[in-house]
Design an enzyme around this catalytic site. Structure first.
Site, mmCIF file in Angstrom:
data_model
loop_
_atom_site.group_PDB
_atom_site.id
_atom_site.type_symbol
_atom_site.label_atom_id
_atom_site.label_comp_id
_atom_site.label_asym_id
_atom_site.label_seq_id
_atom_site.Cartn_x
_atom_site.Cartn_y
_atom_site.Cartn_z
ATOM 1 N N VAL A 43 -72.655 49.872 -39.726
ATOM 2 C CA VAL A 43 -73.866 50.354 -39.072
ATOM 3 C C VAL A 43 -73.447 51.277 -37.931
ATOM 4 O O VAL A 43 -72.613 50.911 -37.105
ATOM 5 C CB VAL A 43 -74.663 49.154 -38.508
ATOM 6 N N CYS A 44 -73.998 52.467 -37.889
ATOM 7 C CA CYS A 44 -73.623 53.426 -36.840
ATOM 8 C C CYS A 44 -74.061 52.929 -35.470
ATOM 9 O O CYS A 44 -75.236 52.614 -35.252
ATOM 10 C CB CYS A 44 -74.274 54.781 -37.104
ATOM 11 N N ILE A 45 -73.129 52.889 -34.546
ATOM 12 C CA ILE A 45 -73.431 52.310 -33.229
ATOM 13 C C ILE A 45 -74.469 53.112 -32.452
ATOM 14 O O ILE A 45 -75.394 52.537 -31.863
ATOM 15 C CB ILE A 45 -72.141 52.118 -32.400
#
Lengths: 119, 136
Positions: free
Chosen positions: A77-79
């Protein structure tokens, strides 16, 4: 073949996450490898364990978790996208991890094909 | 701006590794959806991986590059100056589709950065040469 996937829309509103899941399942069944699934934009909403669909509906989040456990798939998941949308470590479902956008580029480099699911 | 490098996220690019052709295709207006902004974040990160990066602007995506954006009224940050910083990240290949400009009454003179204008046909040929295409 080694596939990297990117999911860019949230669950339920758009079919993209369903389609990505079905693609992953079909690819694995044919002996291909899913190198990583990267969740970006509203796609990060596929990763929250707070998700509770009605009982007669598919559970998109748990379905990803189960597939990841069975096939050791890296769900990232992209931070930056996640923090914007209230997705943090404490709400992550099993099998998901939060990391940087570099993981998407890395997937583009290492996979034979990067397939994007979303708008 | 906007980098989100964290430990364990080091670039896996060259030296030693292979260089792939990455193309980022921007199709949407700069405001109204987050795609243009978050797309730009990916481009900036990709620059750290020493890949062959290009950006394409098609359809309403050409509006991302229009000069003189005023965003105060919508209370959203005007991020268009970032396109001018791309050069500093070694992202120098910017392509704009001629048909998209024409359809919107725009010319190169309206754009915030120097670009190469290509026909849809030429754009298609360029896309065919890519290893990775990500659309926003």
């Amino acid at each position: 073949m080694k596939f990297g996937l990117m999911v860019s829309t949230g669950p339920y509103t758009h079919q993209a996450s369903d389609t990505a899941f079905q693609f992953a399942k079909a690819a694995l069944a044919r002996g291909h490898e899913i190198q990583r699934v990267f969740f970006y934009h509203d796609g990060v909403n596929n990763a929250t364990k707070l998700t509770e669909p009605p009982q007669d509906d598919r559970h998109i989040v748990n379905r990803w978790s189960k597939l990841a456990a069975e096939h050791k798939i890296d769900l990232v998941v992209c931070i930056a996208a996640a923090l914007r949308r209230g997705i943090k470590d404490e709400v992550l479902a099993n099998g998901f991890r939060i990391s940087g956008l570099g993981q998407l580029v890395d997937s583009g480099i290492k996979a034979d094909r990067l397939v994007v699911f979303g708008d | 701006m906007m980098t989100d490098e964290i430990p364990g996220d080091e670039p896996a690019g060259p030296p030693g590794g292979k260089v792939k052709k990455f193309m980022f295709v921007n199709r949407k207006a700069p405001y109204g959806t987050i795609y243009a902004l978050e797309g730009l974040e990916v481009v900036l990160i990709s620059a750290a991986f020493s890949q062959d990066v290009s950006m394409v602007f098609l359809d309403d995506g050409v509006y991302e590059l229009v000069k003189g954006q005023q965003t105060k009224g919508i209370e959203i940050k005007n991020f268009s100056p970032t396109y001018r910083a791309l050069d500093g990240y070694d992202v120098e290949k910017l392509y704009v589709e001629r048909e998209s400009l024409d359809a919107r009454g725009l010319t190169e003179a309206n754009l915030i950065v120097p670009v190469q204008v290509l026909s849809a046909m030429e754009m298609g040929e360029l896309m065919q040469q890519q290893d990775v295409i990500i659309g926003f």
